[in-house]
Motif scaffolding. Structure first.
Motif, mmCIF file in Angstrom:
data_model
loop_
_atom_site.group_PDB
_atom_site.id
_atom_site.type_symbol
_atom_site.label_atom_id
_atom_site.label_comp_id
_atom_site.label_asym_id
_atom_site.label_seq_id
_atom_site.Cartn_x
_atom_site.Cartn_y
_atom_site.Cartn_z
ATOM 1 N N ASP A 85 4.959 -16.013 1.099
ATOM 2 C CA ASP A 85 5.135 -17.454 0.984
ATOM 3 C C ASP A 85 3.774 -18.135 0.867
ATOM 4 O OD1 ASP A 85 6.460 -19.846 0.871
ATOM 5 O OD2 ASP A 85 6.587 -20.084 3.042
ATOM 6 N N GLY A 86 3.740 -19.220 0.129
ATOM 7 C CA GLY A 86 2.519 -20.004 -0.025
ATOM 8 C C GLY A 86 2.081 -20.074 -1.469
ATOM 9 N N GLU A 87 1.120 -20.988 -1.723
ATOM 10 C CA GLU A 87 0.633 -21.142 -3.096
ATOM 11 C C GLU A 87 -0.158 -19.929 -3.552
ATOM 12 O OE1 GLU A 87 -1.419 -24.380 -1.756
ATOM 13 O OE2 GLU A 87 0.413 -25.542 -1.555
ATOM 14 N N ASP A 88 -0.945 -19.353 -2.666
ATOM 15 C CA ASP A 88 -1.743 -18.186 -3.033
ATOM 16 C C ASP A 88 -1.070 -16.898 -2.574
ATOM 17 O OD1 ASP A 88 -2.030 -18.812 -0.368
ATOM 18 O OD2 ASP A 88 -4.137 -18.196 -0.265
ATOM 19 N N GLY A 89 0.251 -16.951 -2.345
ATOM 20 C CA GLY A 89 0.997 -15.796 -1.865
ATOM 21 C C GLY A 89 1.035 -14.670 -2.892
ATOM 22 N N GLU A 90 0.948 -13.473 -2.380
ATOM 23 C CA GLU A 90 0.937 -12.287 -3.229
ATOM 24 C C GLU A 90 2.365 -11.903 -3.605
ATOM 25 O OE1 GLU A 90 -0.649 -7.666 -2.907
ATOM 26 O OE2 GLU A 90 -0.823 -9.005 -1.198
ATOM 27 N N THR A 91 2.559 -11.483 -4.849
ATOM 28 C CA THR A 91 3.857 -11.005 -5.306
ATOM 29 C C THR A 91 3.845 -9.488 -5.238
ATOM 30 O OG1 THR A 91 4.107 -12.894 -6.782
ATOM 31 C CG2 THR A 91 5.503 -10.996 -7.201
#
Length: 170
Positions: free
Chosen positions: A132-138
């Motif tokens: 979760d988050g804008e810079d969250g890793e997929t």
């Protein structure tokens, strides 16, 4: 099957048949029949106003609000990470894999992570695991899959979970 007709013999020796058929007109006549006593209606209690539930004023879903308020892990050693598993609702195989990932991550990471399934409306043919988050890793992203969803079914979910655990711990 229709009800059988009743046969009666009158004193004059004439045989008559009657059926047990009930029609709308027959029920109206039965209401007007003076032999049967009129039925009384039960009294209704006055309607009570329903208690209104307070809705959150912001447009952020409830799951995200809960995740934001619970930012410390159970051990108190840092912020709690939130992992989002987005799965399509088109087929039950998406749901079973998402639940498997959720249970395995929560078991392996011992409360240092919160796993949320579909916080928003999921996309069609989508199976995605991300932070979760804008810079969250997929971690994994399978989009626009068509039936029979072979890319998702070929995945070894235990290996996927172990890879995610290694990336989070690192």
């Amino acid at each position: 099957m229709a009800p059988r007709k009743k046969t009666t013999v009158e004193p004059s020796g004439r045989v008559t048949r009657s059926s047990a058929r009930v029609t709308r007109s027959g029920t109206r006549q039965a209401k007007l029949d003076p032999i049967s006593p009129p039925m009384k209606k039960a009294k209704k209690s006055p309607k009570q106003p329903k208690a209104k539930t307070a809705k959150p004023s912001s447009s952020v879903p409830v799951e995200k609000q809960v995740a934001e308020t619970d930012t410390k892990s159970a051990h108190g050693d840092g912020p709690k990470k939130t992992i989002i598993v987005e799965h399509c609702k088109q087929c039950n195989s998406f749901k079973t894999r998402a639940l498997h990932v959720k249970q395995a991550l929560e078991k392996d990471l011992d409360g240092s992570v919160t796993v949320v399934l579909n916080p928003d409306k999921p996309r069609k043919g989508c199976f995605e695991i991300r932070e979760d988050g804008e810079d969250g890793e997929t971690f994994i992203s399978l989009l626009d899959m068509k039936r029979p969803f072979t890319p998702m079914k070929e995945l070894d979910m235990d290996k996927v979970v172990s890879d995610i655990v290694d990336r989070i711990k690192a």
